[in-house]
Design a protein around this motif. Structure first.
Motif, PDB file in Angstrom:
ATOM      1  N   TYR A   1     -46.654 -11.308   2.808  1.00  0.00           N
ATOM      2  CA  TYR A   1     -45.236 -10.933   2.955  1.00  0.00           C
ATOM      3  C   TYR A   1     -44.842  -9.574   2.396  1.00  0.00           C
ATOM      4  O   TYR A   1     -43.805  -9.040   2.772  1.00  0.00           O
ATOM      5  CB  TYR A   1     -44.348 -12.001   2.304  1.00  0.00           C
ATOM      6  CG  TYR A   1     -44.465 -13.346   2.959  1.00  0.00           C
ATOM      7  CD1 TYR A   1     -44.197 -13.504   4.322  1.00  0.00           C
ATOM      8  CD2 TYR A   1     -44.841 -14.478   2.230  1.00  0.00           C
ATOM      9  CE1 TYR A   1     -44.307 -14.756   4.927  1.00  0.00           C
ATOM     10  CE2 TYR A   1     -44.946 -15.721   2.825  1.00  0.00           C
ATOM     11  CZ  TYR A   1     -44.685 -15.858   4.176  1.00  0.00           C
ATOM     12  OH  TYR A   1     -44.791 -17.073   4.776  1.00  0.00           O
TER      13      TYR A   1
ATOM     14  N   ARG B   1     -30.178 -13.834  -2.900  1.00  0.00           N
ATOM     15  CA  ARG B   1     -31.050 -14.526  -1.944  1.00  0.00           C
ATOM     16  C   ARG B   1     -31.824 -15.671  -2.596  1.00  0.00           C
ATOM     17  O   ARG B   1     -32.776 -16.199  -2.039  1.00  0.00           O
ATOM     18  CB  ARG B   1     -32.031 -13.541  -1.317  1.00  0.00           C
ATOM     19  CG  ARG B   1     -31.298 -12.537  -0.474  1.00  0.00           C
ATOM     20  CD  ARG B   1     -32.195 -11.428  -0.049  1.00  0.00           C
ATOM     21  NE  ARG B   1     -31.374 -10.352   0.473  1.00  0.00           N
ATOM     22  CZ  ARG B   1     -31.726  -9.585   1.482  1.00  0.00           C
ATOM     23  NH1 ARG B   1     -32.871  -9.769   2.083  1.00  0.00           N
ATOM     24  NH2 ARG B   1     -30.920  -8.628   1.892  1.00  0.00           N
TER      25      ARG B   1
ATOM     26  N   GLU C   1     -42.136 -19.392  -0.587  1.00  0.00           N
ATOM     27  CA  GLU C   1     -40.791 -19.082  -0.090  1.00  0.00           C
ATOM     28  C   GLU C   1     -40.179 -17.901  -0.876  1.00  0.00           C
ATOM     29  O   GLU C   1     -39.568 -17.006  -0.278  1.00  0.00           O
ATOM     30  CB  GLU C   1     -39.910 -20.336  -0.195  1.00  0.00           C
ATOM     31  CG  GLU C   1     -38.463 -20.164   0.223  1.00  0.00           C
ATOM     32  CD  GLU C   1     -38.271 -19.615   1.632  1.00  0.00           C
ATOM     33  OE1 GLU C   1     -39.216 -19.688   2.448  1.00  0.00           O
ATOM     34  OE2 GLU C   1     -37.166 -19.069   1.907  1.00  0.00           O
TER      35      GLU C   1
ATOM     36  N   ARG D   1     -41.787 -14.687   0.133  1.00  0.00           N
ATOM     37  CA  ARG D   1     -41.333 -14.324   1.493  1.00  0.00           C
ATOM     38  C   ARG D   1     -39.962 -13.634   1.426  1.00  0.00           C
ATOM     39  O   ARG D   1     -39.753 -12.563   1.984  1.00  0.00           O
ATOM     40  CB  ARG D   1     -41.235 -15.585   2.366  1.00  0.00           C
ATOM     41  CG  ARG D   1     -40.966 -15.301   3.845  1.00  0.00           C
ATOM     42  CD  ARG D   1     -40.715 -16.577   4.623  1.00  0.00           C
ATOM     43  NE  ARG D   1     -39.425 -17.191   4.255  1.00  0.00           N
ATOM     44  CZ  ARG D   1     -38.237 -16.788   4.690  1.00  0.00           C
ATOM     45  NH1 ARG D   1     -38.144 -15.760   5.507  1.00  0.00           N
ATOM     46  NH2 ARG D   1     -37.135 -17.398   4.289  1.00  0.00           N
ATOM     47  N   ARG D   2     -39.055 -14.222   0.644  1.00  0.00           N
ATOM     48  CA  ARG D   2     -37.710 -13.631   0.529  1.00  0.00           C
ATOM     49  C   ARG D   2     -37.774 -12.242  -0.111  1.00  0.00           C
ATOM     50  O   ARG D   2     -37.091 -11.321   0.335  1.00  0.00           O
ATOM     51  CB  ARG D   2     -36.800 -14.528  -0.324  1.00  0.00           C
ATOM     52  CG  ARG D   2     -36.436 -15.818   0.370  1.00  0.00           C
ATOM     53  CD  ARG D   2     -35.472 -16.599  -0.504  1.00  0.00           C
ATOM     54  NE  ARG D   2     -35.501 -18.014  -0.174  1.00  0.00           N
ATOM     55  CZ  ARG D   2     -34.876 -18.962  -0.858  1.00  0.00           C
ATOM     56  NH1 ARG D   2     -34.170 -18.650  -1.920  1.00  0.00           N
ATOM     57  NH2 ARG D   2     -34.940 -20.211  -0.491  1.00  0.00           N
TER      58      ARG D   2
END
Ligand SMILES: Cc1ncc(COP(=O)(O)O)c(C=O)c1O
Length: 409
Positions: A323, A359, A393, A396-397
């Motif tokens: 990512y 986020r 996750e 990824r963010r």
């Protein structure tokens, strides 16, 4: 100093209190409390590693069978029997305990850092550190007026050639040189491990310029890959290494058991300083820790931690590959709890943090780990506490956010 102190009461505060540095980041991260945030910011062990049932049994037995001593006050340097058990444990793990050495039990190794600052550092004394290094050590030494000079790390740990230059520079400037502070194995925050060659070089420098070496070692007992290194304490031939350890990552940080192993005179000075700090560390914790070591609970926790953390580290390394955009790099630690990431120049990770929090993901911006500035484009990522799913996750963010910053998304 905490910025929120009312100006009306400033005059009551001692000069030294003004050297306390409130962490802006801690303030920022407070905003995450109670929110659904994937946090790479802390440095917490995975609670799955805590041997809860066995510790409950040990605590019960210790209180019922040895409660007359275990619930009582105890000597400042620690419970004598525990200090003996600890010395054997350290020897068994390859840490040299010399005839002139002694050990003092501290309330986590954080207290040992504080006591070292207190007994050694006068305002202006130079402490050589890695760039980056452990923030709470900087803060502990800063309170006593330490002046920091740093040498960068690469994948083989502190660059000792730069260290040597900095030592000579300090000498040329007529400064008072005191000590080298280092975390040689699975360093916090960078995750790197110092090579044997550099360990030897560091000791040569210390010897040639008569410096104390503080070896802070919370991580070497549970590296998840074979590393062929020895503690500085074991390599040292002139009794100048003060070796700090802790049960925080290999049993439980809540027990608050740490130690310093050093020549007698250092331990005696630390003992005198400790008397006025807390009399002694928790007697009950010491008895529990002693029994935990005797019954192999620490070894068992280490085995479990190794497995869990290896999986999590690999999950984070893989997610970073997947990512994070081109232009980013990161360390590949053999142990410890952290990966350190370098983003493209121009990205300020401190300025980016509020957006990351928006986020739902937190990290520690790297700049505060650099005693002499720099590192604005770096971040520390903890992999021990979040789950593998959260790691994927969260990374990824973060990757997406970084891509937006460099105009790739
Ligand atoms: C390098 C280093 N030193 C010292 C400590 C303090 O540990 P404790 O006070 O829990 O023993 C930590 C904790 O994360 C650390 O990473």
């Amino acid at each position: 100093m905490p910025g929120s102190v009312n100006p009306r009461v400033q005059r009551f505060l001692a000069e030294r209190t003004k050297l306390f540095k409130a962490s802006e980041i801690r303030e920022l991260l407070k905003l995450t409390e109670g929110r659904e945030i994937i946090s790479f910011a802390g440095g917490l062990p995975d609670p799955e590693t805590f041997p809860r049932e066995e510790l409950a049994e040990v605590a019960r037995e210790v209180i019922l069978e040895r409660g007359r001593e275990a619930l009582q006050y105890s000597p400042t340097p620690g419970v004598t029997e525990f200090r003996r058990v600890l010395k054997d444990f350290l020897r068994g793990n390859g840490v040299a305990v010399n005839p002139d050495d002694d050990v003092i039990i501290t309330t986590g190794s954080q207290e040992a850092l504080y006591l070292i600052g207190k007994i050694f550092i006068d305002p202006g004394d130079v402490v050589f550190v890695e760039a980056p290094t452990y923030l709470a050590a900087l803060n502990a030494f800063r309170q006593f007026g330490a002046r920091f000079m740093s040498a960068p790390v690469d994948e083989d740990g502190m660059k000792t050639d730069v260290l040597e230059e900095r030592v000579k520079e300090a000498e040329r400037e007529g400064l008072r040189l005191k000590m080298i502070y280092t975390i040689p194995t699975s360093q916090n925050p960078s995750g790197v491990t110092m090579s044997m060659e550099r360990r030897k070089h560091l000791l040569e420098i210390a010897e040639a310029h008569d410096l104390i070496v503080v070896e802070d070692d919370p991580y070497s007992f549970f590296t998840f890959e074979e590393v062929d290194v020895k503690p500085l304490k074991t390599l040292d031939k002139s009794g100048r290494v003060i070796y700090l350890g802790t049960l925080s990552k290999i049993l439980s940080p809540g027990l608050r058991i740490g130690w310093a192993l050093a020549e007698n005179w250092v331990v005696t000075s630390m003992e005198l300083a400790k008397q006025s700090v807390d009399l002694h560390s928790s007697t009950l914790s010491q008895y529990i820790a002693m029994e935990a070591i005797r019954r192999g609970l620490v070894d068992k926790t280490v085995e479990k931690a190794r497995k869990i953390y290896r999986v999590k580290r690999d999950a984070m390394l893989e997610s970073l590959e997947d990512y994070f955009p081109q232009g980013c790099s990161w360390t590949k630690p053999v142990g410890g709890l952290f990966i350190f990431a370098y983003l493209p120049e121009g990205i300020d990770t401190k300025a980016m943090l509020p957006e990351a929090l928006e986020r739902g993901v937190a990290y520690v911006p790297g700049a505060s780990f650099f005693a002499e500035g720099g590192g604005e484009n770096t971040m520390r990522l903890n992999f021990s506490y979040p789950s593998v799913t959260q790691i994927r996750e969260g990374i990824r963010r973060l990757g997406l956010l970084i891509k937006e910053k460099i105009g790739e998304a």
